[in-house]
Design a protein around this motif. Structure first.
Motif, PDB file in Angstrom:
ATOM      1  N   THR A   1      -9.271  -1.152   2.643  1.00 34.04           N
ATOM      2  CA  THR A   1      -9.191   0.008   1.609  1.00 34.04           C
ATOM      3  C   THR A   1      -8.488   1.108   2.015  1.00 34.04           C
ATOM      4  OG1 THR A   1     -11.337   1.010   1.895  1.00 34.04           O
ATOM      5  CG2 THR A   1     -11.275  -0.861   0.287  1.00 34.04           C
ATOM      6  N   THR A   2      -7.957   2.069   1.115  1.00 35.58           N
ATOM      7  CA  THR A   2      -7.371   3.366   1.781  1.00 35.58           C
ATOM      8  C   THR A   2      -7.677   4.327   0.636  1.00 35.58           C
ATOM      9  OG1 THR A   2      -5.242   2.650   0.746  1.00 35.58           O
ATOM     10  CG2 THR A   2      -5.403   2.233   2.969  1.00 35.58           C
TER      11      THR A   2
ATOM     12  N   HIS B   1     -13.832  -3.215   6.062  1.00 34.30           N
ATOM     13  CA  HIS B   1     -15.250  -3.350   5.388  1.00 34.30           C
ATOM     14  C   HIS B   1     -15.840  -4.537   6.203  1.00 34.30           C
ATOM     15  CE1 HIS B   1     -14.978  -0.405   2.176  1.00 34.30           C
ATOM     16  NE2 HIS B   1     -13.919  -0.412   2.121  1.00 34.30           N
TER      17      HIS B   1
ATOM     18  N   ASP C   1      -7.871   4.791  -4.946  1.00 30.44           N
ATOM     19  CA  ASP C   1      -8.153   3.793  -3.840  1.00 30.44           C
ATOM     20  C   ASP C   1      -7.324   2.391  -4.118  1.00 30.44           C
ATOM     21  OD1 ASP C   1      -9.367   2.753  -1.615  1.00 30.44           O
ATOM     22  OD2 ASP C   1     -11.415   2.680  -2.546  1.00 30.44           O
TER      23      ASP C   1
ATOM     24  N   ALA D   1      -3.876  -6.912  -4.273  1.00 26.61           N
ATOM     25  CA  ALA D   1      -4.685  -5.812  -4.149  1.00 26.61           C
ATOM     26  C   ALA D   1      -5.148  -5.215  -5.486  1.00 26.61           C
ATOM     27  CB  ALA D   1      -3.841  -4.682  -3.294  1.00 26.61           C
TER      28      ALA D   1
ATOM     29  N   ARG E   1      -7.637  -1.635  -2.599  1.00 25.77           N
ATOM     30  CA  ARG E   1      -8.437  -2.678  -1.653  1.00 25.77           C
ATOM     31  C   ARG E   1      -7.774  -4.130  -1.751  1.00 25.77           C
ATOM     32  NH1 ARG E   1     -13.939  -3.200  -0.520  1.00 25.77           N
ATOM     33  NH2 ARG E   1     -14.507  -5.485  -0.311  1.00 25.77           N
TER      34      ARG E   1
ATOM     35  N   TYR F   1      -7.625   1.391  -7.930  1.00 22.65           N
ATOM     36  CA  TYR F   1      -8.610   2.169  -8.684  1.00 22.65           C
ATOM     37  C   TYR F   1      -7.904   3.496  -9.189  1.00 22.65           C
ATOM     38  CZ  TYR F   1     -11.448  -1.475  -6.445  1.00 22.65           C
ATOM     39  OH  TYR F   1     -12.103  -2.664  -6.059  1.00 22.65           O
TER      40      TYR F   1
ATOM     41  N   ASN G   1       0.849  -1.262  -0.055  1.00 23.63           N
ATOM     42  CA  ASN G   1       0.041  -0.082   0.119  1.00 23.63           C
ATOM     43  C   ASN G   1       0.897   1.038   0.076  1.00 23.63           C
ATOM     44  OD1 ASN G   1      -1.390   1.970   2.098  1.00 23.63           O
ATOM     45  ND2 ASN G   1      -2.899   1.320   0.464  1.00 23.63           N
TER      46      ASN G   1
END
Length: 367
Positions: free
Chosen positions: A315-316, A338, A297, A285, A299, A288, A247
């Motif tokens: 998600t971030t 989530h 994003d 991951a 995820r 987006y 991430n």
């Protein structure tokens, strides 16, 4: 608490100056029943100077502020015993200061472990300074290539490490938001992520250290840097921190996405899947992108909620792109679990500093 403690140090120092002045006959303290030799008076001045020094160091945020405080207490207490009837109240103040010294020592020791781990990596670090070129992007999906170009990474040195500072807020389920400040180091060729956070939870100073050094990954959170409220080193931490490592690369080091340990799958024009493998751990991951080519994003299904010790979609979402150290990256992001009953934002992050390819650990005032 810190302000009250600083004021206590200063007040205690002022009292010692009065004792010093009384010993030399410059001030007459009638309640003293015992003659104070000049040498003892000088020692009280010395103790006052150490207390002032400790207060100044504490205001500046120096980790080792407790050293002069401890010396001041030792000098002070030695002469308090020699004039016990007149100065016994000073023992209580010294005891309070000693409690603060113990807490200060614990904080320095806990944060010192983080710094030692970082320093150990830098001692064996060799930077190549090879430039990122267009040919390095050829195997990547088009949208990822566009993202890297848009960041300004092409033509600059390939990312081998980066340093981050954040301000933000965090919370646990059912808990209130609390503010934090953090700093971290990420190393790319041999993946490592060392993250240290300072916060105040319900008014209590709380520090946390995440250490990702495969095949080990640990998280420790201590109240007052003494009492461990969280201490996790279970196997689930390794894929969890590997997701966090990927991430960080996606959000804050776009040029590092040429890494050959990442396999890519194009899902559609604006979505790609990244599969990262290292030391028998594989995580993935979905990234987006918007129509302008910005990553908006990230995820992953492979990160564990350590409170429940089970994998939960993570998600971030990010926004507010700005330039840091010549590279365009998001300045704000949120961390979201989530759950089955809906999304839960547990972290808000504001990027304050970002630096690439450090050759050594920055000095304290720069970190």
């Amino acid at each position: 608490m810190r302000v009250a403690y600083v004021l206590l140090l200063i007040l205690h120092a002022v009292v010692h100056i009065f004792w010093f002045a009384h010993a030399y006959g410059w001030v007459n303290l009638d309640y003293f029943n015992k003659v104070i030799p000049p040498m003892v008076g000088f020692s009280w001045l010395l103790a006052a100077l150490f207390f002032f020094a400790a207060a100044l160091q504490l205001v500046k945020g120096r980790l080792n502020w407790f050293h002069p405080a401890l010396i001041g207490v030792l000098i002070s207490q030695m002469w308090i015993f020699s004039a016990w009837e007149d100065t016994q109240l000073g023992s209580f103040v010294n005891l309070v200061i000693l409690v603060g010294v113990f807490i200060g020592y614990s904080k320095a020791r806990f944060e010192g472990r983080f710094k030692e781990d970082v320093q150990a990596v830098f001692e064996n670090l060799r930077l190549s300074q090879n430039l990122l070129q267009e040919k390095d992007l050829e195997r990547l999906p088009d949208v990822v290539q566009q993202y890297i170009r848009r960041s300004g990474a092409v033509g600059r040195p390939k990312v081998e490490n980066f340093y981050l500072e954040f301000d933000g807020e965090m919370r646990s389920q059912g808990g209130a938001w609390f503010g934090f400040r953090s700093r971290q180091y990420n190393f790319i060729p041999r993946p490592k992520r060392l993250f240290f956070m300072k916060a105040r939870v319900k008014g209590i100073s709380t520090h946390g250290y995440h250490s990702y050094q495969p095949p080990s990954a640990k998280m420790t959170v201590k109240a007052l840097s003494i009492y461990p409220v969280v201490k996790i080193d279970q196997p689930e931490m390794l894929p969890t921190e590997t997701v966090t490592f990927l991430n960080d690369m996606c959000l804050f080091a776009p040029g590092a996405l040429i890494d050959e340990r990442i396999l890519w799958e194009t899902l559609d024009e604006f979505q790609v899947k990244a599969i990262f493998s290292y030391r028998k751990v594989q995580i993935s991951a979905v990234l987006y992108f918007n129509t302008e080519g910005d990553l908006v994003d990230f995820r992953s299904e492979d990160r564990y909620d350590v409170g429940q010790m089970k994998a939960v979609p993570f998600t971030t979402p990010v926004k507010d792109y700005r330039e840091f150290d010549g590279i365009r990256v998001p300045a704000y992001g949120e961390a979201t679990w989530h759950y089955s009953d809906g999304p839960f934002v547990y972290g808000k992050f504001k990027l304050k500093k970002l630096r690439y390819n450090l050759a050594e650990m920055p000095p304290e005032e720069d970190s």
